[in-house]
Design an enzyme around this catalytic site. Structure first.
Site, PDB file in Angstrom:
ATOM      1  N   CYS A  88      -6.248  -0.309  -2.513  1.00  0.00           N
ATOM      2  CA  CYS A  88      -6.189  -0.507  -3.968  1.00  0.00           C
ATOM      3  C   CYS A  88      -5.631   0.694  -4.716  1.00  0.00           C
ATOM      4  O   CYS A  88      -4.877   0.549  -5.684  1.00  0.00           O
ATOM      5  CB  CYS A  88      -7.569  -0.878  -4.510  1.00  0.00           C
ATOM      6  SG  CYS A  88      -8.803   0.453  -4.412  1.00  0.00           S
ATOM      7  N   HIS A 127     -13.025   1.280  -6.577  1.00  0.00           N
ATOM      8  CA  HIS A 127     -11.909   0.329  -6.664  1.00  0.00           C
ATOM      9  C   HIS A 127     -11.099   0.576  -7.937  1.00  0.00           C
ATOM     10  O   HIS A 127     -11.654   0.678  -9.030  1.00  0.00           O
ATOM     11  CB  HIS A 127     -12.437  -1.104  -6.648  1.00  0.00           C
ATOM     12  CG  HIS A 127     -11.362  -2.136  -6.554  1.00  0.00           C
ATOM     13  ND1 HIS A 127     -10.554  -2.275  -5.445  1.00  0.00           N
ATOM     14  CD2 HIS A 127     -10.945  -3.083  -7.443  1.00  0.00           C
ATOM     15  CE1 HIS A 127      -9.695  -3.268  -5.651  1.00  0.00           C
ATOM     16  NE2 HIS A 127      -9.917  -3.766  -6.856  1.00  0.00           N
ATOM     17  N   ASP A 142      -4.826  -6.903 -10.462  1.00  0.00           N
ATOM     18  CA  ASP A 142      -5.363  -6.204  -9.301  1.00  0.00           C
ATOM     19  C   ASP A 142      -4.574  -6.632  -8.068  1.00  0.00           C
ATOM     20  O   ASP A 142      -4.753  -7.727  -7.556  1.00  0.00           O
ATOM     21  CB  ASP A 142      -6.852  -6.531  -9.137  1.00  0.00           C
ATOM     22  CG  ASP A 142      -7.504  -5.754  -8.001  1.00  0.00           C
ATOM     23  OD1 ASP A 142      -6.797  -5.020  -7.295  1.00  0.00           O
ATOM     24  OD2 ASP A 142      -8.737  -5.885  -7.827  1.00  0.00           O
TER      25      ASP A 142
END
Length: 310
Positions: A88, A127, A142
């Site tokens: 991420c 994250h 995302d």
């Protein structure tokens, strides 16, 4: 490869990049040939979908002796020039640079992942995700979650509204400034019954994914987490080698020696999930053929039981 930029875009690149990063090179990497002059939702969605189908979610660096860095130049070189993927902090940092360069109003946010085994949210922000504002509406983007929990479109930041996408039904819920993100899945059909009880299969119909606030973050806020996740024996990412890529009708993933190929809604509101166990000598060839990933160092797969579901 050069792109004519406005003054604020040139200033932005000078702040975070070396100047050796080109938006047209990135767009070629993801196979996007459309227009990108408009800062609209349609363009954002098209670029995003090309990204998640071209750039794998993967932690292979950890398992072939490489260090994952948050330096943007190195992230760019890894994903764009070496045609690798990332997790991420790499995906969404690169997307942040791309969107800011194109002129989108984009903010870095941080999230706390839901721990399936402890039935609670993590105590540390691990994250990275993005908020993009378009025409007085906020969207969450995302590109770095992978497998069946990867959104395929920007999601409008609205509490309590089901937002159906091809992977399933996503939903945000807000409570006192904290946003919760979850996904409901379809039924699953697994032809190879020897995998019907696999610990990689999601058992619950609804999966809590993470919580976050709208407080802006910087990439430096993730430095400790980046080091911890790739070195701690308690980290999921040191316990499993993961490579996942979205396709036009589902996703594929290689977790350790297990190849999973999923087709969404192949019939009767059911996802087809196909499992194959690879031999050692098949792993790196599968990475090349299925994920377009070619590693420079020796890769050692790992898949400790539990901890992760698709």
């Amino acid at each position: 490869m050069d792109l004519i930029l406005t003054g604020h875009q040139e200033k932005f690149i000078g702040l975070i990049g070396s100047g050796n990063m080109y938006i047209e090179e990135y767009l070629a990497r993801i196979g996007y040939k459309g227009a990108h002059e408009k800062y609209d939702l349609e363009t954002l969605t098209a670029i995003f979908q090309h990204h998640i189908r071209a750039v794998p979610f993967e932690n292979l660096s950890i398992h072939c002796g490489e260090t994952i860095t948050l330096d943007l130049d190195q992230v760019y070189n890894k994903i764009v020039r070496k045609k690798r993927g990332g997790w991420c902090m790499e995906h969404n940092q690169l997307l942040y640079w791309v969107l800011k360069t194109l002129g989108y109003d984009t903010t870095l946010l941080g999230a706390y992942i839901y721990n399936l085994h402890q039935n609670t949210y993590a105590s540390h922000m691990t994250h990275l995700l993005l908020k993009v504002d378009i025409d007085d509406r906020a969207y969450i983007l995302d590109g770095g979650f992978g497998v069946s929990y990867q959104m395929w479109q920007p999601m409008e930041l609205i509490s309590g509204k089901d937002q159906p996408q091809t992977p399933g039904i996503f939903r945000f819920t807000e409570n006192n400034g904290t946003w919760y993100f979850e996904k409901r899945r379809r039924k699953q059909y697994v032809p190879n019954q020897s995998f019907s009880n696999s610990d990689l299969l999601e058992r619950s119909e609804c999966r809590k994914m993470y919580l976050f606030s709208l407080e802006p973050q910087t990439i430096e806020d993730f430095q400790f987490q980046c080091t911890y996740l790739q070195t701690s024996p308690d980290s999921l990412f040191t316990k499993k080698s993961i490579c996942s890529l979205q396709t036009t009708d589902g996703f594929r993933a290689l977790i350790g020696w297990t190849l999973i190929e999923t087709t969404y809604n192949y019939k009767d509101n059911t996802d087809l999930v196909e499992f194959t166990t690879l031999k050692d000598e098949e792993v790196e060839e599968t990475l090349k053929d299925k994920f377009s990933v070619k590693l420079e160092r020796k890769f050692v797969p790992i898949n400790l039981k539990g901890l992760y579901v698709i």
